[in-house]
Design an enzyme around this catalytic site. Structure first.
Site, PDB file in Angstrom:
ATOM      1  N   ARG A  15       0.805  -1.221   0.000  1.00 24.16           N
ATOM      2  CA  ARG A  15       0.000   0.000   0.000  1.00 24.16           C
ATOM      3  C   ARG A  15       0.843   1.279   0.000  1.00 24.16           C
ATOM      4  NH1 ARG A  15      -3.618  -2.304   4.887  1.00 24.16           N
ATOM      5  NH2 ARG A  15      -1.737  -3.580   5.049  1.00 24.16           N
ATOM      6  N   GLN A  74      11.860 -15.126   6.407  1.00 28.83           N
ATOM      7  CA  GLN A  74      10.617 -15.693   5.869  1.00 28.83           C
ATOM      8  C   GLN A  74      10.660 -15.402   4.360  1.00 28.83           C
ATOM      9  OE1 GLN A  74       7.112 -13.465   6.830  1.00 28.83           O
ATOM     10  NE2 GLN A  74       5.702 -15.146   6.409  1.00 28.83           N
ATOM     11  N   SER A 101       4.516  -5.659  15.674  1.00 27.52           N
ATOM     12  CA  SER A 101       4.501  -5.425  14.238  1.00 27.52           C
ATOM     13  C   SER A 101       5.571  -4.402  13.896  1.00 27.52           C
ATOM     14  CB  SER A 101       3.123  -4.895  13.848  1.00 27.52           C
ATOM     15  OG  SER A 101       2.612  -5.663  12.812  1.00 27.52           O
ATOM     16  N   GLU A 157     -11.087 -10.326  10.470  1.00 27.34           N
ATOM     17  CA  GLU A 157     -10.450  -9.361   9.566  1.00 27.34           C
ATOM     18  C   GLU A 157     -11.503  -8.520   8.849  1.00 27.34           C
ATOM     19  OE1 GLU A 157      -6.896  -8.731   9.186  1.00 27.34           O
ATOM     20  OE2 GLU A 157      -7.390  -9.616  11.106  1.00 27.34           O
ATOM     21  N   ARG A 336      28.983  23.318   5.586  1.00 29.30           N
ATOM     22  CA  ARG A 336      29.054  21.924   5.156  1.00 29.30           C
ATOM     23  C   ARG A 336      29.933  21.126   6.117  1.00 29.30           C
ATOM     24  NH1 ARG A 336      31.132  22.634  -0.510  1.00 29.30           N
ATOM     25  NH2 ARG A 336      31.267  20.357  -0.406  1.00 29.30           N
ATOM     26  N   ASN A 389      40.252  26.115  -3.697  1.00 30.21           N
ATOM     27  CA  ASN A 389      40.844  24.932  -3.080  1.00 30.21           C
ATOM     28  C   ASN A 389      41.010  23.778  -4.060  1.00 30.21           C
ATOM     29  OD1 ASN A 389      38.042  24.705  -3.258  1.00 30.21           O
ATOM     30  ND2 ASN A 389      37.972  23.212  -1.605  1.00 30.21           N
TER      31      ASN A 389
HETATM   32  C1  UD1 Z   1      -2.806  -6.950  10.727  1.00 31.52           C
HETATM   33  C2  UD1 Z   1      -3.862  -7.842  11.374  1.00 31.52           C
HETATM   34  C3  UD1 Z   1      -5.092  -6.997  11.696  1.00 31.52           C
HETATM   35  C4  UD1 Z   1      -4.705  -5.827  12.581  1.00 31.52           C
HETATM   36  C5  UD1 Z   1      -3.583  -5.023  11.941  1.00 31.52           C
HETATM   37  C6  UD1 Z   1      -3.078  -3.993  12.917  1.00 31.52           C
HETATM   38  C7  UD1 Z   1      -3.523 -10.040  10.359  1.00 31.52           C
HETATM   39  C8  UD1 Z   1      -4.058 -11.033   9.418  1.00 31.52           C
HETATM   40  N1  UD1 Z   1      -4.228  -8.906  10.470  1.00 31.52           N
HETATM   41  O1  UD1 Z   1      -3.324  -6.516   9.494  1.00 31.52           O
HETATM   42  O2  UD1 Z   1      -6.074  -7.779  12.389  1.00 31.52           O
HETATM   43  O3  UD1 Z   1      -5.851  -5.015  12.821  1.00 31.52           O
HETATM   44  O4  UD1 Z   1      -2.475  -5.877  11.603  1.00 31.52           O
HETATM   45  O5  UD1 Z   1      -2.140  -3.166  12.331  1.00 31.52           O
HETATM   46  O6  UD1 Z   1      -2.530 -10.288  11.008  1.00 31.52           O
HETATM   47  N2  UD1 Z   1       4.290  -9.579   7.878  1.00 31.52           N
HETATM   48  C9  UD1 Z   1       5.285 -10.529   7.838  1.00 31.52           C
HETATM   49  N3  UD1 Z   1       5.123 -11.620   7.027  1.00 31.52           N
HETATM   50  C10 UD1 Z   1       4.010 -11.804   6.281  1.00 31.52           C
HETATM   51  C11 UD1 Z   1       2.978 -10.831   6.343  1.00 31.52           C
HETATM   52  C12 UD1 Z   1       3.149  -9.722   7.168  1.00 31.52           C
HETATM   53  O7  UD1 Z   1       6.326 -10.399   8.499  1.00 31.52           O
HETATM   54  O8  UD1 Z   1       3.942 -12.829   5.583  1.00 31.52           O
HETATM   55  C13 UD1 Z   1       4.495  -8.387   8.745  1.00 31.52           C
HETATM   56  C14 UD1 Z   1       4.398  -7.084   7.976  1.00 31.52           C
HETATM   57  O9  UD1 Z   1       5.667  -6.698   7.499  1.00 31.52           O
HETATM   58  C15 UD1 Z   1       3.860  -6.125   9.039  1.00 31.52           C
HETATM   59  C16 UD1 Z   1       3.060  -7.011   9.976  1.00 31.52           C
HETATM   60  O10 UD1 Z   1       3.460  -8.349   9.694  1.00 31.52           O
HETATM   61  O11 UD1 Z   1       4.905  -5.504   9.738  1.00 31.52           O
HETATM   62  C17 UD1 Z   1       1.558  -6.880   9.779  1.00 31.52           C
HETATM   63  O12 UD1 Z   1       1.240  -7.210   8.418  1.00 31.52           O
HETATM   64  P1  UD1 Z   1       0.238  -6.334   7.559  1.00 31.52           P
HETATM   65  O13 UD1 Z   1       0.155  -6.917   6.211  1.00 31.52           O
HETATM   66  O14 UD1 Z   1       0.559  -4.913   7.681  1.00 31.52           O
HETATM   67  O15 UD1 Z   1      -1.132  -6.660   8.333  1.00 31.52           O
HETATM   68  P2  UD1 Z   1      -2.437  -5.765   8.360  1.00 31.52           P
HETATM   69  O16 UD1 Z   1      -3.157  -5.925   7.081  1.00 31.52           O
HETATM   70  O17 UD1 Z   1      -2.101  -4.407   8.793  1.00 31.52           O
HETATM   71 CA    CA Z   2      -0.199  -3.218   9.065  1.00 29.83          CA
END
Ligand code: UD1
Ligand code: CA
Length: 460
Positions: A15, A74, A101, A157, A336, A389
């Site tokens: 996004r 991952q 997160s 969700e 600078r 310089n």
């Molecule tokens: C997620 C939650 C949602 C919550 C929201 C809060 C899920 C399914 N949904 O949605 O309920 O309200 O966070 O912000 O979890 N990531 C990984 N590996 C992956 C996918 C994602 O490491 O395979 C990481 C992303 O980099 C990110 C975090 O997990 O930092 C959350 O993923 P994101 O896709 O942003 O989830 P949301 O759609 O925001």
């Molecule tokens: Ca998110």
């Protein structure tokens, strides 16, 4: 109690529509993931923090390595549930896990501790941190067994919400505590039967409830703290909030900041009491400003140290430089890297300095370039003076002693040494060293022809 913190940071951040991985985007002058790691590192040792990386994994690893955390790769990002599955071999030996997160950068240490303590008190298998933002659209919603009760039935969700759930106010922050044993016992039961075809970590709530495990929710009132930065606009909202908190912290320490909503001050910056920061100032990186200074509007100061009682007038750009007390900079000065401005020295409008030292009380007040130079104490650099310089190949130094008078519009061709107390006549091009107390002239002698102009006009 054995506790690890897992930070999910493998996602692409579709996004954002950006080439840079989401967790490396900056707010408050630091990458999103660095904020999260900083909060986590107050709770457990860096070696007990596991960052799940995937998209642009090597760039993310390189940017975060300095924090001392561990990494889990991952390779394919198949959802938040899959992120934790991937971390399983590394973290299943811990008793409890806190999952954060990488894209919720405002999380505070206090809240992580509250979540941990509540989770332990409740003897829960899963504890989800929740909040109630003004607009819950886009977030997963937490369904409690009954209003006001901690027990959770499920997390739903956005895309799976039933019409009557669309306005459900309590959202899933994406921040959780788990007991590792039940989590990993059941994590294999996650499926991809949902709108995104991903393994959702959120589905663990219903799975654990089905397995007769205790799942509870803890609400936090600080909405910003758990908001994810999914778009540039959301990120800039968090940036504004974070910088406002920084400005307020500085004001509480005696700094005056006019129109603080216009200032851009990184969290790493320090400012002494009784300093005044005018509107639209940026103070960045490792900048340290003393007390009693005034930083006027539209100045940008990065990685620089400024002593007490310094006046930086409007529109100055200062990077990786050192300014001693009582100096006067600007308006529109460009300092600078590796500029060192001595006590009480003046650098005025449209003066550029680089890798140069100005001694105490030295003055370069107008329209000059001072590069690779040493200027002694009390020396006056006249308007329009240039240190040449660069000869097209290498850089050379200019050394000017103390109490020298360099006349306006002088061109000083380096390498060059001008000794203490000497005079350089205005408009000179100086290519040879000047001894102490001498006068050096390097320009054509003036010729004046009486009545020449009058005659020229009468000829027409
Ligand atoms: C997620 C939650 C949602 C919550 C929201 C809060 C899920 C399914 N949904 O949605 O309920 O309200 O966070 O912000 O979890 N990531 C990984 N590996 C992956 C996918 C994602 O490491 O395979 C990481 C992303 O980099 C990110 C975090 O997990 O930092 C959350 O993923 P994101 O896709 O942003 O989830 P949301 O759609 O925001
Ligand atoms: Ca998110």
């Amino acid at each position: 109690m054995q506790l690890a913190i897992v930070i999910m940071a493998a996602g692409k951040g579709t996004r954002l529509k950006s080439r840079r991985p989401k967790v490396l985007h900056q707010i408050g002058g630091r990458a999103l993931a660095e904020h999260v790691i900083a909060a986590a590192a107050q709770v457990v040792e860096p070696k007990d923090i596991y960052v799940v990386i995937g998209h642009e994994a090597e760039a993310v690893r390189a940017a975060l390595r300095h924090t001392g955390v561990r990494f889990v790769v991952q390779a394919e990002q198949r959802g938040t549930g899959h992120a934790i599955q991937t971390a399983k071999p590394e973290v299943e030996g811990y008793e409890n896990l806190i999952v954060l997160s990488g894209d919720a950068p405002m999380i505070r240490t206090e809240t992580i501790l509250r979540l941990r303590d509540f989770h332990l008190e409740q003897q829960a298998a899963m504890t989800v941190l929740t909040t109630r933002p003004a607009d819950p659209t886009g977030y997963g919603r937490v369904v409690r067994k009954a209003a006001g009760k901690p027990e959770v039935i499920a997390i739903v969700e956005q895309k799976a919400l039933k019409p009557e759930q669309l306005s459900a106010p309590e959202i899933n922050s994406g921040i959780y505590a788990f007991r590792a044993e039940p989590l990993f016992k059941h994590i294999g039961e996650l499926s991809t039967d949902n709108a995104h075809g991903e393994y959702y970590l959120t589905d663990m709530a219903a799975l654990l409830v089905k397995a007769k495990e205790r799942v509870v929710a803890l609400e936090t009132a600080d909405v910003h703290e758990v908001l994810g930065a999914n778009t540039i606009a959301e990120m800039m909202e968090l940036d504004a909030e974070m910088r406002m908190r920084k400005a307020q912290a500085l004001m509480a320490e005696g700094v005056t900041i006019f129109r603080p909503e216009t200032s851009v001050i990184d969290s790493t910056v320090t400012v002494g009491a009784d300093t005044i920061v005018e509107p639209f100032v940026q103070l960045l990186g490792r900048t340290k400003i003393g007390s009693g200074c005034r930083i006027r509007s539209y100045s940008v100061i990065e990685d620089s140290t400024i002593g007490d009682d310094v006046l930086v007038r409007n529109g100055s750009v200062i990077g990786s430089s050192l300014i001693a007390k009582n100096a006067l900079i600007g308006p529109y000065s460009h300092l600078r890297p590796e500029s060192e401005i001595g006590e009480g020295a003046h650098v005025g409008n449209f003066v550029e300095t680089k890798k140069s030292r100005l001694g105490a009380g030295a003055k370069a007040n107008h329209l000059s370039y001072i590069g690779d130079a040493e200027v002694g104490a009390g020396t006056n650099i006249g308007a329009g003076t240039i240190t040449c310089n660069y000869d097209g190949k290498g850089k050379h130094r200019t050394t000017i002693g103390a109490n020298v008078f360099v006349g306006s519009d002088s061109t000083l061709v380096a390498p060059l040494a001008i000794a203490d107390g000497s005079y350089i006549a205005a408009g000179s091009t100086i290519t040879e060293d000047v001894p102490a107390d001498a006068l050096a002239l390097g320009r054509a002698r003036q010729t004046t022809k009486p009545d020449w102009a009058k005659k020229m006009r009468s000829r027409k």
